[in-house]
Design an enzyme around this catalytic site. Structure first.
Site, short mmCIF file in Angstrom:
data_model
loop_
_atom_site.label_atom_id
_atom_site.label_comp_id
_atom_site.label_asym_id
_atom_site.label_seq_id
_atom_site.Cartn_x
_atom_site.Cartn_y
_atom_site.Cartn_z
N VAL A 213 0.38 -0.91 -0.26
CA VAL A 213 0.19 0.58 0.15
C VAL A 213 0.95 0.79 -0.56
O VAL A 213 0.65 2.20 -0.98
CB VAL A 213 -1.02 0.06 1.28
N LYS B 247 -6.80 -1.54 9.87
CA LYS B 247 -8.41 -1.76 10.19
C LYS B 247 -8.15 -1.90 11.27
O LYS B 247 -8.78 -2.09 12.29
CB LYS B 247 -8.95 -2.91 9.26
N GLU C 238 -10.24 5.52 5.83
CA GLU C 238 -10.39 5.59 4.31
C GLU C 238 -10.09 4.12 4.01
O GLU C 238 -10.93 3.01 3.64
CB GLU C 238 -11.21 6.39 3.04
N VAL D 200 -11.59 -0.40 5.21
CA VAL D 200 -12.18 -0.45 4.69
C VAL D 200 -12.43 -0.72 3.12
O VAL D 200 -12.74 0.86 2.73
CB VAL D 200 -14.02 -0.41 5.67
N ILE E 253 -13.40 1.81 -2.64
CA ILE E 253 -14.66 2.06 -2.31
C ILE E 253 -14.56 3.22 -2.18
O ILE E 253 -13.89 2.89 -0.46
CB ILE E 253 -15.40 1.10 -2.32
N GLY F 237 -1.10 -14.17 -5.46
CA GLY F 237 -1.06 -12.81 -4.42
C GLY F 237 -2.29 -12.06 -3.56
O GLY F 237 -2.17 -11.10 -2.94
N ASP G 169 -11.35 -10.24 9.51
CA ASP G 169 -10.95 -9.47 8.98
C ASP G 169 -12.27 -8.57 8.46
O ASP G 169 -12.13 -7.23 8.51
CB ASP G 169 -10.37 -9.76 7.89
N LYS H 99 -14.28 -4.71 10.12
CA LYS H 99 -14.49 -3.15 8.90
C LYS H 99 -15.50 -3.22 9.28
O LYS H 99 -15.95 -2.18 8.53
CB LYS H 99 -14.17 -4.26 7.05
N1 LIG Z 1 -2.49 -4.98 0.70
C1 LIG Z 1 -3.72 -4.21 1.01
O1 LIG Z 1 -4.40 -5.32 0.50
C2 LIG Z 1 -3.84 -3.91 2.02
C3 LIG Z 1 -5.93 -3.51 1.80
C4 LIG Z 1 -5.96 -2.85 2.10
C5 LIG Z 1 -5.72 -2.29 3.62
N2 LIG Z 1 -4.29 -2.69 4.37
C6 LIG Z 1 -3.78 -2.38 5.09
O2 LIG Z 1 -2.67 -1.86 5.12
C7 LIG Z 1 -0.99 -1.43 5.78
C8 LIG Z 1 -0.51 -2.12 4.98
O3 LIG Z 1 0.21 -2.81 4.65
P1 LIG Z 1 0.93 -3.91 2.95
O4 LIG Z 1 -0.17 -4.69 2.59
O5 LIG Z 1 0.89 -2.92 2.05
O6 LIG Z 1 2.14 -3.92 4.46
P2 LIG Z 1 3.58 -4.59 3.97
O7 LIG Z 1 3.34 -5.05 2.14
O8 LIG Z 1 3.79 -6.00 4.50
O9 LIG Z 1 4.32 -3.78 4.11
C9 LIG Z 1 4.63 -3.53 4.79
C10 LIG Z 1 5.57 -1.83 5.59
O10 LIG Z 1 5.49 -1.43 6.59
C11 LIG Z 1 7.29 -1.33 7.05
N3 LIG Z 1 7.31 -2.39 8.10
C12 LIG Z 1 6.52 -2.82 9.04
N4 LIG Z 1 6.55 -2.96 10.32
C13 LIG Z 1 7.46 -2.00 10.64
C14 LIG Z 1 8.74 -1.34 11.57
N5 LIG Z 1 8.02 -2.31 12.95
N6 LIG Z 1 8.64 -0.71 11.22
C15 LIG Z 1 9.20 0.01 10.17
N7 LIG Z 1 8.92 -0.57 9.54
C16 LIG Z 1 7.27 -1.60 9.57
C17 LIG Z 1 7.37 -2.72 6.17
O11 LIG Z 1 9.00 -2.28 5.83
P3 LIG Z 1 10.11 -3.25 5.24
O12 LIG Z 1 9.36 -3.27 3.72
O13 LIG Z 1 11.68 -2.82 4.78
O14 LIG Z 1 9.52 -4.43 5.12
C18 LIG Z 1 6.40 -2.25 4.54
O15 LIG Z 1 7.08 -1.28 3.83
C19 LIG Z 1 -1.63 -2.58 7.14
O16 LIG Z 1 -2.32 -2.11 7.95
C20 LIG Z 1 -3.02 -3.49 6.07
O17 LIG Z 1 -4.24 -3.43 6.87
C21 LIG Z 1 -3.45 -3.44 3.08
#
Ligand SMILES: NC(=O)c1ccc[n+]([C@@H]2O[C@H](COP(=O)([O-])OP(=O)(O)OC[C@H]3O[C@@H](n4cnc5c(N)ncnc54)[C@H](OP(=O)(O)O)[C@@H]3O)[C@@H](O)[C@H]2O)c1
Length: 359
Positions: free
Chosen positions: A35, A126, A150, A153, A157, A208, A222, A226
């Site tokens: 994200v 979330k 926003e 969830v 959308i 993925g 999850d 939401k």
């Molecule tokens: N992926 C989706 O489709 C999606 C949809 C809706 C909401 N979300 C929400 O968006 C958020 C991020 O999701 P994501 O899928 O982008 O996760 P992700 O791909 O695992 O990315 C997490 C990022 O946070 C960094 N990070 C994690 N813990 C850390 C810490 N303790 N100190 C410093 N940096 C830290 C990681 O660093 P490194 O890269 O160096 O490891 C990485 O860059 C979550 O809350 C998730 O629930 C995700």
């Protein structure tokens, strides 16, 4: 009025044409994963329009990650990367903190400290908002800043913006939807290909759409988180995710899916919040829906939400419910809303301003 030239979280101020004051807003982004990378790409792509249309500029000051050497899906100046999550919170030029790390801690501590420091916060988290939304909102209120989520969830959308800013003459009586793309993908594969839950899950992981540990998705947790967030904005009250009666999709067999199909029905993991008189009810569970039901036609990783208002009737919102770009798009909406509120001195965010929902 929020905006003030003495506000420490507003950084450089430059005069614009016509004598108006325009602003550059300092940002710290926590997380540059799926994200975070997409949100920064959208930020870069939208910069010129934001400047031209709103006379606003974002200045990315810090990006917090775990591993600064990891290759990234976006071009950023490496000097912005840091592993020190406390440092950006002490930077007075940072006015907006974007939390995209995930997990309860240290994300929760980052959000709390940012709000206490008078910085606006945007998050897609979330789990954090469902667990601690009431306290975090109170903290934001106490410090005169906004907390926006926003992106937590329904991906792209605009559900929270819609519930906050429209349908204000309505009492919302029901919110029902498909809030988890992973389980919807699995159930779609089971129905279309006749495969087992395990095979459909493996397919989702390979593409993925499911994490290595899919428990939160397939158990309905999850979706329950939401649903709690949507209920806050539909009914005006925070409830705990523990109030959601919950059943996952792990137990659904290929035979059950085939039998539903033979009857002209499909299985969907349906999240539903109902306001009935003075009572709120919350449920996430697999349900058999007639094939012509609006939610039955939502396939693969898509999400859909139906909102029922007492005057407006039923409205259905459908879109890409997860993934970097849809979620990053919602993050950017919140960024622009925060920036405009700051410059215009308008407090937005928080709960809907229309007719009260829950007692
Ligand atoms: N992926 C989706 O489709 C999606 C949809 C809706 C909401 N979300 C929400 O968006 C958020 C991020 O999701 P994501 O899928 O982008 O996760 P992700 O791909 O695992 O990315 C997490 C990022 O946070 C960094 N990070 C994690 N813990 C850390 C810490 N303790 N100190 C410093 N940096 C830290 C990681 O660093 P490194 O890269 O160096 O490891 C990485 O860059 C979550 O809350 C998730 O629930 C995700």
């Amino acid at each position: 009025m929020l905006a003030s030239v003495t506000d420490p979280s507003q950084s450089a101020v430059r005069p614009a044409q016509g004598g108006a004051r325009s602003r550059t807003l300092g940002l710290a982004v926590y997380g540059l994963g799926t994200v975070g990378s997409a949100a920064v790409r959208i930020l870069q792509a939208g910069a010129a329009d934001l400047d031209a249309q709103h006379d606003l500029r974002f200045s990315l000051r810090h990006i917090v990650v775990r591993d600064p050497l990891r290759p990234r899906a976006v071009d950023v100046d490496p000097v912005l990367l840091t592993t020190d999550w406390a440092r950006p919170l002490d930077d007075p030029t940072v006015g907006i903190v974007v939390e995209l790390m995930g997990g309860l801690e240290p994300a929760g501590e980052v959000v709390r400290r940012a709000l206490r420091a008078g910085k606006h916060v945007i998050t897609a988290n979330k789990a954090l908002i469902a667990a601690d939304g009431a306290a975090l909102e109170a903290l934001a209120e106490a410090h005169g800043v906004t907390l926006r989520y926003e992106a937590s969830v329904g991906g792209a959308i605009p559900l929270i913006h819609t519930l906050q800013g429209t349908l204000v003459g309505n009492r919302i009586t029901r919110v029902m939807g498909i809030l988890n793309g992973t389980t919807n993908f699995i159930l779609t594969r089971m129905a279309d290909d006749g495969v087992t839950f395990a095979a459909a899950l493996a397919d989702a992981q390979a593409r993925g759409f499911a994490e290595a540990d899919p428990t939160a998705d397939v158990s309905g947790l999850d979706a329950a988180q939401k649903l709690v967030i949507l209920a806050r904005h539909a009914f005006g009250r925070w409830v705990s995710a523990d109030c959601v009666e919950r059943e996952g999709i792990e137990g659904i067999s290929a035979e059950q899916v085939a039998s539903a199909r033979a009857a002209g029905e499909v299985y969907k993991l349906v999240a539903e919040a109902v306001l009935d008189g003075g009572t709120m009810r919350f449920r996430v569970a697999p349900r058999r829906l007639a094939a012509n039901h609006a939610l039955a036609q939502v396939r693969d990783e898509y999400n859909a939400v139906q909102v029922e208002g007492d005057f407006a009737g039923s409205l259905t919102f459908i879109g890409r419910g997860a993934g970097g770009e849809p979620t990053g798009s919602a993050v950017y909406d919140d960024l622009v809303a925060s920036a405009r509120a700051r410059v215009g001195g308008v407090r937005t965010g928080g709960v809907r301003g229309g007719r009260a929902g829950a007692p």
